[in-house]
Design a protein around this motif. Structure first.
Motif, PDB file in Angstrom:
ATOM      1  N   GLU A  94       0.825  -1.207   0.000  1.00  0.00           N
ATOM      2  CA  GLU A  94       0.000   0.000   0.000  1.00  0.00           C
ATOM      3  C   GLU A  94       0.860   1.258   0.000  1.00  0.00           C
ATOM      4  O   GLU A  94       0.567   2.236  -0.705  1.00  0.00           O
ATOM      5  N   SER A 118       2.411   1.707  -3.442  1.00  0.00           N
ATOM      6  CA  SER A 118       1.423   2.219  -4.390  1.00  0.00           C
ATOM      7  C   SER A 118       1.175   3.709  -4.179  1.00  0.00           C
ATOM      8  O   SER A 118       1.058   4.478  -5.140  1.00  0.00           O
ATOM      9  N   SER A 119       1.114   4.121  -2.901  1.00  0.00           N
ATOM     10  CA  SER A 119       0.895   5.531  -2.588  1.00  0.00           C
ATOM     11  C   SER A 119       2.048   6.398  -3.080  1.00  0.00           C
ATOM     12  O   SER A 119       1.834   7.477  -3.649  1.00  0.00           O
TER      13      SER A 119
END
Length: 564
Positions: free
Chosen positions: A86, A89-90
């Protein structure tokens, strides 16, 4: 020496004292000092041991860190390999957004609530060639012109007022918040449909280079705010919004796949079947546009505005003649994009509300300024907030035709209003006049019997058939053009009732009633800087009939829908 040995030693000394009565203080002091020294030695030894142990641990940690750094430098392994998926991806999204903003060499961000006009020349008199919605980006090409920026945006080059543009660090900060996942149109024209399938109803068209926020994707279709478009004809990526072209040819001709233009001066009947005996379901004003669906035995099946039906082929231009007529008759129009839009007497939210207009209606544009559009409403110029209208070149389209159906047996007498239309007329500053005198007063409004009289029905249906005819200031002709009071005067005259040619004077004829008592045949007057009279013409939908094709809907009072 440990604690137990020290205690034994002290016990032996004490026993010796007891044997000698314990009277030698010097010896006692020496013994005590010896004990203290011994304890200090033990403490120092412990500290030294801990220091050596700590140093060894620190050395081992340093050696381990040095080995890790050496391994990193040797293999070039990225530091973020320890991040969660996550987090990775951020970070990737953040980098992509920054790359979008960094793609502009001299970034400008439009800072308005609605949209900003792009003009051909650096002047408020310059031709409008495009518009930039609030938050749209541009490349500032030249800032030397006083009060204006020359820009490039959305494939267009022109000028915008520098007063409403953020630049520098302000622009960058604002831009980072405006980057969205967008669909950028790659086709010349792209249909927008109600559902993600090819046979779904077309609700609009968008053109090349326009950008729309993607709300979802489904089976090869992209969901944008107004509907669904085919994914085959858009580029999907993170981007800022940019300018949209405002060109008569692009706007008008791209609105139709097979254009038809009514070749009449007044209006053309639209019927439910391809026959003169077919029921009239709509009116196509003169030089109005339509989508030609099919041709059969001297008739065209068309779709225009909210109406789908048949018109005589003799009175509908197609092909090159239709395109030429469209380019000659298209006007800059404000197409309403919401229901119940307030129309005000001045371009500010404190101004008096003149009336309300409804979704998909079209009005001639008189002027444009930051946040507001001036529209032509009969003989008046009124104002609407520009974020609720789409300003583009367009043709008039069809109007629904709904004749009054005579009712019987009603106990309430409210045959002229909807069930939700019980609001008091005082809130709109209006006055309802139940006819004048003579024939139209058969069956008083709001009476217990409540049935729509035959005369009232005849009057309403007679009036409705002229919807779509031209508005002419001071006119009294039902076919060649009339204004509001001229229209009602002419209709009433057909039934033997005489009215003056002035709305204020007509308001003083007959008697006043409440809005809940309105019935077909009643005249409705409302004020907002001046009196305007309209014509209540249907029992079930509270339809008002006025000549201008562009005046098709409003609300009066709140809760009663009154298409114009």
């Amino acid at each position: 020496m440990d604690k137990k040995k020290i205690e034994d030693y002290r016990s032996r000394i004490k026993r010796a004292r007891n044997r000698r009565n314990g009277k030698d203080p010097t010896r006692l002091i020496i013994i005590c000092l010896a004990c203290v020294v011994l304890v200090a030695v033990v403490a120092v030894a412990g500290i030294a041991v801990r220091a050596i142990s700590g140093a060894m641990e620190a050395r081992q940690e340093a050696q381990a860190s040095l080995a890790a750094v050496t391994a990193t430098e040797g293999t070039m392994a990225p530091a973020e390999t320890t991040l969660s998926p996550e987090e990775e991806s951020s970070l990737a999204l953040e980098a992509e957004i920054e790359s979008v903003v960094d793609g502009y060499e001299n970034l400008g961000i439009v800072n308005v609530s609605g949209y900003l006009n792009m003009r051909e020349t650096p002047s408020t008199d310059g031709k409008i060639i495009g518009k930039l919605l609030g938050g749209s980006a541009c490349e500032i090409v030249n800032s030397d012109t006083d009060g204006w920026y020359q820009i490039s945006s959305g494939g267009l080059n022109g000028y915008i007022s520098s007063e409403f543009v953020l630049t520098g660090d302000e622009a960058r900060t604002a831009a980072l918040e405006e980057v969205e996942y967008r669909a950028i149109v790659t086709a010349d024209k792209l249909n927008v449909r109600t559902e993600p399938r090819e046979d779904a109803e077309v609700v609009g068209q968008i053109v090349q280079n326009e950008r729309y926020v993607i709300e979802g994707e489904e089976n090869g279709w992209v969901k944008i705010p107004s509907g669904y478009v085919s994914a085959d004809y858009v580029e999907k990526r993170y981007a800022l919004n940019e300018a949209r072209e405002l060109d008569v040819k692009t706007m008008v001709l791209n609105m139709y796949d097979k254009l038809g233009v009514s070749n009449v001066n007044n209006y053309l009947n639209i019927r439910d079947t391809p026959s003169e005996e077919g029921k009239i379901i709509g009116k196509l004003p003169g030089k109005a546009g339509a989508e030609v669906l099919e041709e059969a035995d001297g008739w065209y099946k068309i779709k225009s505005g909210p109406v789908t039906g048949y018109v005589r082929a003799d009175y509908l231009m197609t092909g090159t003649s239709a395109q030429n007529a469209a380019l000659q008759n298209a006007k800059l129009m404000a197409i309403v994009s919401t229901d119940g839009l307030n129309v005000r007497t001045e371009p500010n939210t404190e101004a008096t509300i003149w009336t309300q207009i409804s979704n998909s209606e079209r009005y001639d544009v008189v002027s444009q300024q930051d946040g507001w559009v001036g529209i032509q409403l009969d003989d008046e110029v009124c104002y609407v907030a520009n974020q609720f209208v789409d300003v583009r070149y367009a043709l008039n389209e069809a109007i629904k035709y709904s004749p009054v159906v005579e009712t019987t047996g009603s106990s309430s007498g409210n045959s002229g209003s909807s069930s939700s239309g019980s609001s008091s007329s005082s809130s709109s500053g209006s006055k309802t006049n139940s006819g004048s005198s003579g024939k139209v007063n058969n069956g008083a409004a709001g009476s217990a019997a409540g049935a729509t009289s035959s005369t009232r029905t005849q009057i309403a249906n007679y009036a409705v058939q002229f919807v779509g005819n031209p508005y002419v200031w001071g006119g009294t002709s039902l076919t060649n053009g009339a204004d509001c009071s001229g229209f009602t005067m002419a209709v009433m005259s057909h039934f033997g009732v005489s009215l003056p040619h002035h709305s204020g004077s007509q308001a003083n004829c007959g008697r006043s009633i409440s809005s809940s008592e309105m019935r077909p045949g009643d005249l409705v007057f409302y004020s907002g800087g001046g009196a305007i009279n309209t014509w209540l013409s249907t029992s079930a939908t509270a339809r008002w009939c006025t000549p201008p094709a562009r005046r098709r809907a409003s609300r009066f009072p709140p809760g009663i829908t009154v298409p114009r």
